[in-house]
Design a protein around this motif. Sequence first.
Motif, mmCIF file in Angstrom:
data_model
loop_
_atom_site.group_PDB
_atom_site.id
_atom_site.type_symbol
_atom_site.label_atom_id
_atom_site.label_comp_id
_atom_site.label_asym_id
_atom_site.label_seq_id
_atom_site.Cartn_x
_atom_site.Cartn_y
_atom_site.Cartn_z
ATOM 1 N N VAL A 7 0.856 -1.177 0.000
ATOM 2 C CA VAL A 7 0.000 0.000 0.000
ATOM 3 C C VAL A 7 0.898 1.234 0.000
ATOM 4 C CG1 VAL A 7 -1.723 1.308 1.309
ATOM 5 C CG2 VAL A 7 -1.874 -1.199 1.175
ATOM 6 N N ALA A 8 0.529 2.240 -0.765
ATOM 7 C CA ALA A 8 1.342 3.444 -0.910
ATOM 8 C C ALA A 8 1.780 3.981 0.447
ATOM 9 C CB ALA A 8 0.563 4.509 -1.677
ATOM 10 N N GLY A 9 3.073 4.263 0.558
ATOM 11 C CA GLY A 9 3.629 4.820 1.793
ATOM 12 C C GLY A 9 4.278 3.791 2.687
ATOM 13 N N ASP A 10 3.940 2.516 2.525
ATOM 14 C CA ASP A 10 4.570 1.472 3.328
ATOM 15 C C ASP A 10 5.915 1.093 2.723
ATOM 16 O OD1 ASP A 10 2.852 1.178 5.455
ATOM 17 O OD2 ASP A 10 1.650 -0.401 4.529
ATOM 18 N N GLU A 11 6.771 0.491 3.536
ATOM 19 C CA GLU A 11 8.076 0.092 3.041
ATOM 20 C C GLU A 11 8.512 -1.232 3.659
ATOM 21 O OE1 GLU A 11 11.306 2.399 5.827
ATOM 22 O OE2 GLU A 11 10.379 3.558 4.209
ATOM 23 N N LEU A 12 9.383 -1.931 2.923
ATOM 24 C CA LEU A 12 9.977 -3.180 3.359
ATOM 25 C C LEU A 12 11.473 -2.948 3.511
ATOM 26 C CD1 LEU A 12 8.181 -5.536 0.790
ATOM 27 C CD2 LEU A 12 7.506 -5.129 3.166
ATOM 28 N N THR A 13 12.035 -3.359 4.633
ATOM 29 C CA THR A 13 13.460 -3.146 4.876
ATOM 30 C C THR A 13 14.136 -4.460 5.245
ATOM 31 O OG1 THR A 13 13.074 -2.632 7.211
ATOM 32 C CG2 THR A 13 13.084 -0.784 5.653
ATOM 33 N N GLU A 14 15.417 -4.547 4.907
ATOM 34 C CA GLU A 14 16.264 -5.665 5.314
ATOM 35 C C GLU A 14 17.574 -5.100 5.835
ATOM 36 O OE1 GLU A 14 15.204 -8.674 5.555
ATOM 37 O OE2 GLU A 14 13.326 -8.346 4.446
ATOM 38 N N VAL A 15 18.141 -5.771 6.817
ATOM 39 C CA VAL A 15 19.358 -5.292 7.453
ATOM 40 C C VAL A 15 20.432 -6.377 7.394
ATOM 41 C CG1 VAL A 15 20.394 -4.422 9.602
ATOM 42 C CG2 VAL A 15 18.028 -3.805 9.008
ATOM 43 N N SER A 16 21.574 -6.016 6.836
ATOM 44 C CA SER A 16 22.780 -6.856 6.873
ATOM 45 C C SER A 16 22.553 -8.254 6.306
ATOM 46 C CB SER A 16 23.308 -6.962 8.311
ATOM 47 O OG SER A 16 23.618 -5.687 8.833
ATOM 48 N N LEU A 17 21.890 -8.338 5.150
ATOM 49 C CA LEU A 17 21.732 -9.646 4.517
ATOM 50 C C LEU A 17 23.083 -10.145 4.006
ATOM 51 C CD1 LEU A 17 18.408 -9.422 2.453
ATOM 52 C CD2 LEU A 17 18.764 -10.085 4.831
ATOM 53 N N PRO A 18 23.324 -11.455 4.082
ATOM 54 C CA PRO A 18 24.637 -11.982 3.698
ATOM 55 C C PRO A 18 24.860 -12.071 2.198
ATOM 56 C CG PRO A 18 23.196 -13.775 4.372
ATOM 57 C CD PRO A 18 22.455 -12.497 4.660
ATOM 58 N N GLU A 19 23.819 -11.930 1.406
ATOM 59 C CA GLU A 19 23.979 -12.032 -0.045
ATOM 60 C C GLU A 19 22.857 -11.274 -0.746
ATOM 61 O OE1 GLU A 19 23.403 -15.798 -1.918
ATOM 62 O OE2 GLU A 19 21.732 -16.333 -0.626
ATOM 63 N N GLU A 20 22.907 -11.276 -2.083
ATOM 64 C CA GLU A 20 21.889 -10.618 -2.882
ATOM 65 C C GLU A 20 20.506 -11.234 -2.664
ATOM 66 O OE1 GLU A 20 24.385 -9.566 -6.922
ATOM 67 O OE2 GLU A 20 23.494 -11.556 -6.713
#
Length: 302
Positions: free
Chosen positions: A63-76
Motif C-alpha cells: 500500500v502506498a507509503g509502506d516500506e519493506l526493509t532488510e538489514v545486513s543480509l549476507p547475499e543478494e
Amino acid sequence: MTAVYPPGDPRAALAVQARQATAPRPAEVFELSAEAPDRVLRNGTRSWLVRAQNFCLEVTALVAGDELTEVSLPEEHIVLVQSGAVCVSDENDGPVEVTDPSVVIVPPGSSRLRAGTNALVVRLFSAHVDEVVARARNAGSYRTADPTVRRLPPVEAANSPGLRVHRLADVPVSPGRLGRIFRSSSLMVNWFADEHQPRDPDKLSPHSHDDFEQGSITLAGDFVHHLRTPWTQRLADWRDDEHHLVTSPSVTIIPPPVVHTTQGVGQGVHQLVDVFAPPRADFLAQGWVLNAGDYPEPGDPS
C-alpha cells in the motif's frame, strides 16, 4: 530389461523413482488471496511468506507509503515488481524508482523498498538468509532436509555488484529463448511472457526434476497446476493425480521428482514466474540467462 531414456526425458526420473522405497513429498499449494497474511504493515500492506528447501519468497500487496526493509543480509536478493511504482535503495545506490514490471537484483547488506503507489511485489531470498526463511508459514515442512534436493552452494559474488534493474519491456520475446530468465548469486527466476488467452490443452509440457524444487508463482490470471506423483514399490505410497485450480497471487512448491505442468485457464492476462535455487546449469548452458555476464561462468574460480 531396464529401459534407458535420453537426458531430460521425464521417463528417466520416473524410472529412478519407481525403484525407490519411499514416495516424494507432496507439492504444497498456497492460494494467497484465500489465506490470512503473515504480516500486515501500518497502511494495510499484506505479505505472505513461503519457503522451499533452498529458497524463500515473500509476496506482498504493498500500500502506498509502506516500506519493506532488510538489514545486513549476507547475499543478494531479488525483487520482482509486477505492478505499481516503488523506490529501491541499498547502502550504496538509490533510491531507484521502478514504475513498470521489472526484475531488481539487490546487493548484500541493508536495503529499503518503499511504495510510491499501491504495488504487487515478490521478494526472493536464498536459504542462506536464515532469519527470513525461519518465518515462512511452511517452515515446518523443512525441519528435516529432503536428501533428494541438491544442496545450496556457498554464496557467489557478482562480477557486477550494485543495484541492478532489468525492465521486462527491454526484453522482447524471442522464439529461440525460454521465457525471460535472470539470476542472482544463489537464485534464478523465469518470468514468462504474458499470455492473453488460455493455454492450448494440446500443448502442455509435463516434466520433472531429479534434484531440485521449483517454486511457481502466479501473478495474474487463473491456472491449473497438474501434478503426478511417480509410483514406488509400495502401493500404500501411490497418490492420485492432482489438478489444483488457483487464482492469483498464488505459490506452489513442487519437489523432485513430481511430474508437473501448469495451464493458464479462463480469460484475461496470465502471468507466471518460476523460481529455482541454485541457478540452473542447463539454462546457463543454453545461453538463456539474460544477466549471466554479471556472474562468473560455472567452474570459473574468479
